[in-house]
Design a protein around this motif. Structure first.
Motif: not given
Length: 336
Positions: A158-162, A198-202, A303-308, A319-324
């Protein structure tokens, strides 16, 4: 007649199976859990079938042996194998002309689209799934005056894009149904993806989360084995998936909108989005494509987050995913 079977047929036997399926007009899909072949007295394959998870695939019989019961023997063998490992809900994607064969073996049609048939071995399997969706939906979201939207996501992770896609969609509807596609093929398991969603939409009370189901297909996992051309196969599977959604799922939940992220990278997903814009409006479902959120002028992608994650570059992941979600990834098995 002899039977050749194995969890993963390899080497020369695999070459023979691939060659046989090619002559039958099928493509062998990688990653099958188990395959079975029937050989004639000369040791040549005359019928075969495989399973992946709970789906029967790559079923074929040589022309000279069709109508002799070999295909039914293969299916029964595969069903027994599945039941022995605790899988009782079995599905099949096949050609429409095979409907009679599978019907006689206890399978029921869920939906048929041009060139493809989707069946299962539970008479009320799909009906129970629709009942479950309604039970997960607050009663107020089923009232006629509500504007209900939907997104279908993989979220690996789950990313900030989602998050951006969901936030923009919520501006246009009262409730948003979020369907998570099934599968453990990516870096994160289905269970891990669900937890990150679940973390991203809480903090988003308007979002109605539906856990993964085999009735919701990912463009990345479309079965294409009975099409010579992958593009033709993906088109047929797009139609099947989208018609299942528009004809069955959307009316059940009063969904009138579907939201997708703009797809500048993946050609398969972009083609799926195009089919969506063509098919869903026929059923009165508005399709809205939302511009992708960017980081340093580049669209944020899972896919970029997975690479990182593989490179353990925590600063950029943050910088690409929510804090949780960042804390979940940081504390996970991926980053010691």
């Amino acid at each position: 007649m002899m039977i050749l079977e194995g969890n993963r047929i390899k080497g020369r036997e695999m070459e023979r199976l691939v060659s046989f399926l090619d002559r039958m007009g099928l493509k062998f899909e990688e990653g099958m859990d188990y395959s079975v072949c029937i050989l004639d007295d000369e040791g040549e394959i005359v019928a075969s079938g495989s399973v992946h998870e709970n789906v029967i695939k790559c079923l074929a019989a040589a022309p000279a042996y069709r109508g002799t019961g070999l295909a039914a023997e293969i299916v029964n063998h595969l069903v027994r194998y599945e039941v022995e490992r605790g899988i009782t809900h079995i599905m099949v994607y096949t050609k429409p002309e095979n409907e009679g064969l599978f019907s006689e073996l206890g399978f029921f049609t869920i939906l048929q689209a041009p060139g493809i048939l989707f069946m299962e071995n539970q008479k009320r399997g799909f009906g129970k799934y629709l009942e479950k969706l309604r039970q997960e939906t607050p009663p107020k979201a089923l009232e006629n005056h509500c504007v209900n939207g939907s997104v279908v996501v993989n979220c690996n992770p789950f990313t900030l894009g989602h998050d951006f896609l969901i936030e923009q969609a919520l501006k246009e509807c009262d409730h948003l149904h979020l369907f998570l596609v099934p599968g453990d093929r990516g870096m994160f398991s289905e269970k891990e993806r669900l937890e990150m969603v679940r973390i991203g939409i809480r903090d988003k009370n308007q979002v109605i989360l539906h856990e993964s189901s085999p009735y919701v297909i990912s463009p990345a996992t479309f079965p294409v084995y009975f099409f010579k051309e992958q593009f033709q196969g993906r088109q047929a599977n797009c139609r099947l998936d989208l018609e299942l959604f528009s004809d069955k799922i959307a009316p059940c939940l009063h969904i009138g909108k579907r939201f997708v992220g703009e797809e500048p990278i993946c050609a398969v997903t972009r083609s799926y989005n195009e089919e969506m814009r063509r098919i869903l409006p026929r059923s009165g479902i508005k399709v809205t494509e939302i511009e992708r959120k960017t980081y340093n002028h580049v669209p944020i992608s899972a896919s970029e987050v997975r690479r990182l994650v593989e490179r353990k570059e925590l600063t950029y992941i943050k910088e690409m995913v929510p804090d949780g979600v960042y804390e979940y990834i940081k504390d996970s098995r991926f980053i010691p």
